[in-house]
Design an enzyme around this catalytic site. Structure first.
Site, PDB file in Angstrom:
ATOM      1  N   CYS A  17       0.793  -1.241   0.000  1.00 23.07           N
ATOM      2  CA  CYS A  17       0.000   0.000   0.000  1.00 23.07           C
ATOM      3  C   CYS A  17       0.821   1.285   0.000  1.00 23.07           C
ATOM      4  CB  CYS A  17      -0.924   0.045   1.213  1.00 23.07           C
ATOM      5  SG  CYS A  17      -1.960  -1.395   1.452  1.00 23.07           S
ATOM      6  N   HIS A  75      -1.481   6.425   1.845  1.00 21.98           N
ATOM      7  CA  HIS A  75      -1.743   5.494   2.948  1.00 21.98           C
ATOM      8  C   HIS A  75      -1.908   6.234   4.282  1.00 21.98           C
ATOM      9  CE1 HIS A  75      -1.393   1.452   4.805  1.00 21.98           C
ATOM     10  NE2 HIS A  75      -0.799   2.090   5.791  1.00 21.98           N
TER      11      HIS A  75
HETATM   12 CA   LIG Z   1      -3.225  -1.826  -0.732  1.00 20.29          CA
END
Ligand SMILES: [Ca+2]
Ligand SMILES: [Ca+2]
Length: 475
Positions: free
Chosen positions: A81, A137
């Site tokens: 991520c 993120h």
């Molecule tokens: Ca992800």
């Protein structure tokens, strides 16, 4: 029917007469396109338009794909991520920003100190920026806070008081089940509604809106209606030929020992593969519904004809392929992502099978919207492929995972080169599941050599002082 190329759209927009304005106000006659960027967390190729799973039910994304250009061979820059999203938003690869594994924030990375996020770049070029959910993120904090003019919210969905399905020794995030009762309780659904409401406004500038959905990232909690779409007992599971792992370099097979996901052996011994697959598909259909809420609202708004849409996921996801779960690998299930563009001037005749990278999103949107080119971008604009999907691309899609390991994906081949020099080579024309490693087959040496020359030469060191690889779970 007149088919417009993207360059034509820009030109025609610039020349549109505006009776309300003086004839010499050429600049103000240029109506910039709006941008809607939808990003999805941990969505692999299990969407109808990529045919990654025969039972995936994704009518809204499929409808968008039908009216846009699908990039069916698109890959993330890093299969995790934080680093994938840092790459998309900065437009530079891990070999420049130095984040090859889960961890640092965008604004922590020294290499990105003077590089604008795509949101900042559009804002500095006259756009109003809206953003909600999981985009970067860690969100737009610190010096990035001003990149976003208006937040669409970043809530968390409720979780059940007790784990629903996970074995007690699994990581807390690795749970799943039909919860909560209604869509309205889900953060992704609330975000979709907030985005939908924003389309009703009349902005005095073009907008750049980023909407980031959390599902199908674990925990896989979505309302029961999404589980009810599928018959849990008849779900297809990936083929698992027993000798598949025998031709793999041993070094990277230890990846399951330092990732937070359960191992394949843990999933199988607990009898959970079927129900995890069910929950992942249910989560995909839920997020597809949320995408539909946003797209329906855009379609019925005044911005419908002036907004370019891009949809992508930050990386893929294994559900047992190569006896692996989740992400972080350099194989197809981990690197391949949905990527599509739709909107004014974008044709929809065929999918593009040329290699594309999520690094290409930034320069593509810059070109579509006629903004000045930025020299820092390392991806390549996909506008030639938006105009003609057969336009070839020499450069493979490069994915890096953990320092020193890279995958090079061309139209038909994948070469993986690990830090210790070990290699894998797959022929996707005959082996889309990457079962047969051809790296040591001399008859494919020319193909291997041609791809190998794209291997990143200089690479920034890993930014983190303590690598995830150092916390091996010894069993
Ligand atoms: Ca992800
Ligand atoms: Ca194999």
């Amino acid at each position: 029917m007149i088919v417009l190329s993207l360059q034509c759209v820009a030109t025609i927009r610039a020349a549109e007469p505006s009776s309300a304005e003086p004839s010499n106000a050429e600049q103000s006659d240029v109506q910039q396109l709006n941008v809607l960027m939808i990003c999805i967390d941990d969505l692999n190729d299990w969407v109808g338009f990529l045919e990654g799973h025969p039972q995936a039910i994704t009518p809204h994304m499929d409808a968008l794909a039908k009216r846009g250009r699908i990039f069916s061979n698109a890959h993330c820059a890093v299969p995790v991520c934080t680093s994938s999203r840092v790459s998309v938003m900065s437009g530079v690869a891990a070999t420049t920003h130095g984040s090859y594994e889960i961890g640092p924030r965008y604004e922590e990375l020294p290499a990105l100190k003077n590089l604008p996020t795509i949101q900042r770049y559009f804002k500095d070029n006259g756009y109003v920026t809206l953003e909600g959910g999981k985009v970067l993120h860690h969100g737009f904090g610190g010096r990035l806070a001003g990149d976003i003019d208006r937040s669409l919210g970043r809530k968390r969905s409720p979780r059940p008081k007790k784990p629903m399905n996970r074995p007690s020794d699994w990581s807390g995030a690795w749970d799943w089940g039909a919860f909560p009762a209604t869509n309205a309780e889900m953060a992704d659904h609330q975000l979709a509604k907030n985005a939908a409401a924003a389309f009703k406004e009349d902005f005095d500038k073009p907008f750049f809106m980023t909407v980031g959905f959390f599902r199908p990232h674990v925990p896989l909690y979505v309302p029961p209606k999404w589980f009810d779409l599928y018959d849990a007992d008849s779900l297809s599971l990936p083929p698992d030929p027993k000798p598949d792992l025998n031709d793999l370099p041993k070094n990277f097979l230890t990846i399951n020992n330092y990732a937070v996901a359960p191992t394949h052996a843990e999933v199988v011994s607990n009898g959970k593969q079927q129900s995890l697959t069910h929950a992942y598909l249910a989560s995909i259909s839920f997020v597809d519904h949320c995408v539909g809420v946003v797209l329906d609202a855009l379609k019925s708004s005044q911005h419908s004809d002036d907004t370019v849409i891009v949809l992508w996921s930050d990386h893929g996801f294994h559900l047992g392929e190569k006896q692996h779960w989740a992400k972080r690998t350099l194989w197809e299930e981990s690197t391949r992502v949905p990527l599509l563009f739709a909107g004014p001037g974008i044709q929809h005749d065929k999918a593009c099978a040329e290699p594309a990278s999520l690094l290409d999103v930034y320069p593509t949107l810059v070109e579509i919207c006629n903004l000045p080119k930025s020299k820092h971008l390392e991806g390549l604009s996909l506008v030639p492929q938006l105009n003609d999907p057969a336009t070839s691309r020499d450069r493979p899609a490069i994915t890096s995972s953990y320092f020193g390991n890279h995958s090079l994906r061309s139209r038909d081949w994948r070469l993986i080169v690990y830090e210790d020099g070990a290699e894998e080579l797959y022929d996707h024309r005959n082996d889309p599941d990457e079962f047969l490693n051809l790296a040591s087959d001399p008859s494919h040496k020319a193909t291997r050599d041609q791809l190998f020359r794209w291997l990143p030469g200089k690479a920034a060191p890993e930014y983190k002082t303590t690598s995830e690889r150092s916390r091996v779970r010894l069993k």
